[in-house]
Design an enzyme around this catalytic site. Sequence first.
Site, mmCIF file in Angstrom:
data_model
loop_
_atom_site.group_PDB
_atom_site.id
_atom_site.type_symbol
_atom_site.label_atom_id
_atom_site.label_comp_id
_atom_site.label_asym_id
_atom_site.label_seq_id
_atom_site.Cartn_x
_atom_site.Cartn_y
_atom_site.Cartn_z
ATOM 1 N N THR A 1 12.738 29.253 -6.850
ATOM 2 C CA THR A 1 14.228 29.283 -7.265
ATOM 3 C C THR A 1 14.791 28.120 -6.113
ATOM 4 O O THR A 1 14.165 27.985 -5.127
ATOM 5 C CB THR A 1 15.031 30.517 -7.299
ATOM 6 O OG1 THR A 1 14.896 31.216 -5.883
ATOM 7 C CG2 THR A 1 14.500 31.591 -8.165
ATOM 8 N N TYR B 1 23.193 15.352 -22.815
ATOM 9 C CA TYR B 1 21.798 15.522 -23.296
ATOM 10 C C TYR B 1 20.863 14.537 -22.620
ATOM 11 O O TYR B 1 20.880 13.673 -22.849
ATOM 12 C CB TYR B 1 21.736 15.554 -24.774
ATOM 13 C CG TYR B 1 21.586 16.907 -25.226
ATOM 14 C CD1 TYR B 1 20.532 17.879 -24.867
ATOM 15 C CD2 TYR B 1 22.527 17.822 -26.135
ATOM 16 C CE1 TYR B 1 20.527 19.088 -25.476
ATOM 17 C CE2 TYR B 1 22.580 18.849 -26.438
ATOM 18 C CZ TYR B 1 21.579 19.717 -26.133
ATOM 19 O OH TYR B 1 21.253 20.850 -26.728
ATOM 20 N N LYS C 1 18.261 30.415 -3.038
ATOM 21 C CA LYS C 1 18.197 31.392 -2.202
ATOM 22 C C LYS C 1 18.196 31.151 -0.736
ATOM 23 O O LYS C 1 19.092 30.235 -0.461
ATOM 24 C CB LYS C 1 16.749 32.524 -2.395
ATOM 25 C CG LYS C 1 16.822 33.204 -3.640
ATOM 26 C CD LYS C 1 15.683 34.066 -4.167
ATOM 27 C CE LYS C 1 15.782 34.719 -5.300
ATOM 28 N NZ LYS C 1 14.835 34.012 -6.533
ATOM 29 N N ASP D 1 4.717 31.865 -5.795
ATOM 30 C CA ASP D 1 6.039 31.864 -6.074
ATOM 31 C C ASP D 1 6.873 32.159 -4.485
ATOM 32 O O ASP D 1 6.626 33.070 -3.876
ATOM 33 C CB ASP D 1 6.383 33.066 -6.825
ATOM 34 C CG ASP D 1 7.694 33.419 -7.182
ATOM 35 O OD1 ASP D 1 8.647 32.312 -6.373
ATOM 36 O OD2 ASP D 1 8.174 33.780 -8.047
ATOM 37 N N GLU E 1 16.998 15.393 -23.279
ATOM 38 C CA GLU E 1 15.466 15.735 -23.433
ATOM 39 C C GLU E 1 14.686 14.905 -23.158
ATOM 40 O O GLU E 1 14.608 13.821 -23.572
ATOM 41 C CB GLU E 1 15.574 16.411 -24.935
ATOM 42 C CG GLU E 1 16.257 17.718 -25.022
ATOM 43 C CD GLU E 1 16.280 18.440 -26.556
ATOM 44 O OE1 GLU E 1 16.072 17.399 -27.416
ATOM 45 O OE2 GLU E 1 16.585 19.597 -26.931
ATOM 46 N N ARG F 1 22.266 27.551 -8.677
ATOM 47 C CA ARG F 1 21.125 28.643 -9.373
ATOM 48 C C ARG F 1 20.109 27.890 -10.233
ATOM 49 O O ARG F 1 20.510 27.552 -11.239
ATOM 50 C CB ARG F 1 22.257 29.696 -10.012
ATOM 51 C CG ARG F 1 21.763 30.777 -10.727
ATOM 52 C CD ARG F 1 22.679 31.981 -10.711
ATOM 53 N NE ARG F 1 23.090 32.369 -9.520
ATOM 54 C CZ ARG F 1 22.367 33.135 -8.735
ATOM 55 N NH1 ARG F 1 21.292 33.700 -9.286
ATOM 56 N NH2 ARG F 1 22.851 33.488 -7.682
HETATM 57 N N1 DSN Z 1 16.699 38.457 -8.458
HETATM 58 C C1 DSN Z 1 15.793 37.985 -7.522
HETATM 59 C C2 DSN Z 1 15.921 38.672 -6.205
HETATM 60 O O1 DSN Z 1 16.810 39.275 -5.778
HETATM 61 O O2 DSN Z 1 14.874 38.771 -5.751
HETATM 62 C C3 DSN Z 1 14.397 37.789 -7.904
HETATM 63 O O3 DSN Z 1 14.601 37.351 -9.174
#
Ligand code: DSN
Length: 417
Positions: A226, A54, A229, A200, A56, A235
């Site tokens: 994110t 933990y 990707k 984003d 925080e 993730r």
């Molecule tokens: N689920 C993602 C995508 O496939 O682009 C976006 O959140």
Amino acid sequence: MNRYEALATADPEIHRLAQRELRRQADGLELIASENFVSVAVLEAVGTVFTNKYAEGYPGRRYYGGCEVVDDVERLARTRAQELFGAEHVNVQPHSGTSANMSVYFATLKPGDKLMGMDLSSGGHLTHGHPLSYSGRDFPVVSYGVDRETERIDYAEVERLAVAEKPKMIVCGASAYSRQIDFARFREIADACGALLLADIAHIAGLVATGLHPSPVPHADFVTTTTHKTLRGPRSGLVMCRKEHRKALNRSVFPGLQGGPLMHVIAAKAVALKEAATEEFKAYQQQIVKNAARLATTLQDRGFRIVSGGTDNHLVLVDVSSKGLTGKVAEGALEEAAITVNKNTIPYDPNPPLVASGVRLGTPALTSRGMDEPAMDEVANLIADALEKPEDGAHLAGVKGRVKQLADRFPLYPNLS
Ligand code: DSN
């Protein structure tokens, strides 16, 4: 590397499912544009003992003892992200892209403040103001789309809308937009109406990190992404911002929205960010882009219409109505042939999202397996062949056999199987 021996003994059901999932990933062709296969180092980092801790708070200011090691992990992740993207401040604690975006809104907007984002059916994201997401529920939203003819963002129209509507924040970035985004132009638009700018870059973070897509960092107040990707990490998510927003952002993430950070995931993010700074990663990103362009061209040669006529990045939006199909039918047929894609609306789609007229394809995962342009020709031909008889089980089984042969030539995690 171990083969999950302890898991096999303690929980054979979950172990079997993990094996089944590994086979599914290895034997098929993964073309979901938002997915990737992480390195073994990232996979190992997610499985480290940091999951037990933990923490925080932030490095040096935690609410728990025993944080001296995880403090170093978080500092490393933060510094690596700052250096990779040239950001003034980074918060690496958001659990996902959705919570990263939420943390920016809650740091800057009050309920009732207007948000402007790209609408989902033109390639935007749920968290850019869709009515079913918190972003469209808590804030009045004005959406922009793409031009009907070019299927690209019409910046003059975005500016007209922004000046008329005066949003407090403009969000740029997309989930299903295959063209370069002009972040400098978005800055001008935000300045013209006094809005904050959030970029984003969840989909294109790997391209931005390697200079293959212009960076929004010099232009945007906040940049979210994110990490799983094109960036090829675990993730999760992260937020970058200008230093004047540092305090508000940090408070918004913790204690505003999250409790304890997932330190094992932050460790894995640090590993991915280190990998992303290498020449090898840059070559990998270049190949992702070349592969997407080749996939688009070969599909065009096979008679498919590609939305906007091509791609500048890692994804290709295919209008399958050009072959008399819906996205739903195409996704189902391809799945039967072990080719994983998602149905996707195309601009001005007459079909609802669960039917859709397109499929979205992306090359990050196949490129991680070492596939190149000739392999993309094979992939495109397998897709086109499958979709010639989308209702014919025997035909699709035949394509699936060819898919397995291609996949076997580019092994995935050989030491795990
Ligand atoms: N689920 C993602 C995508 O496939 O682009 C976006 O959140």
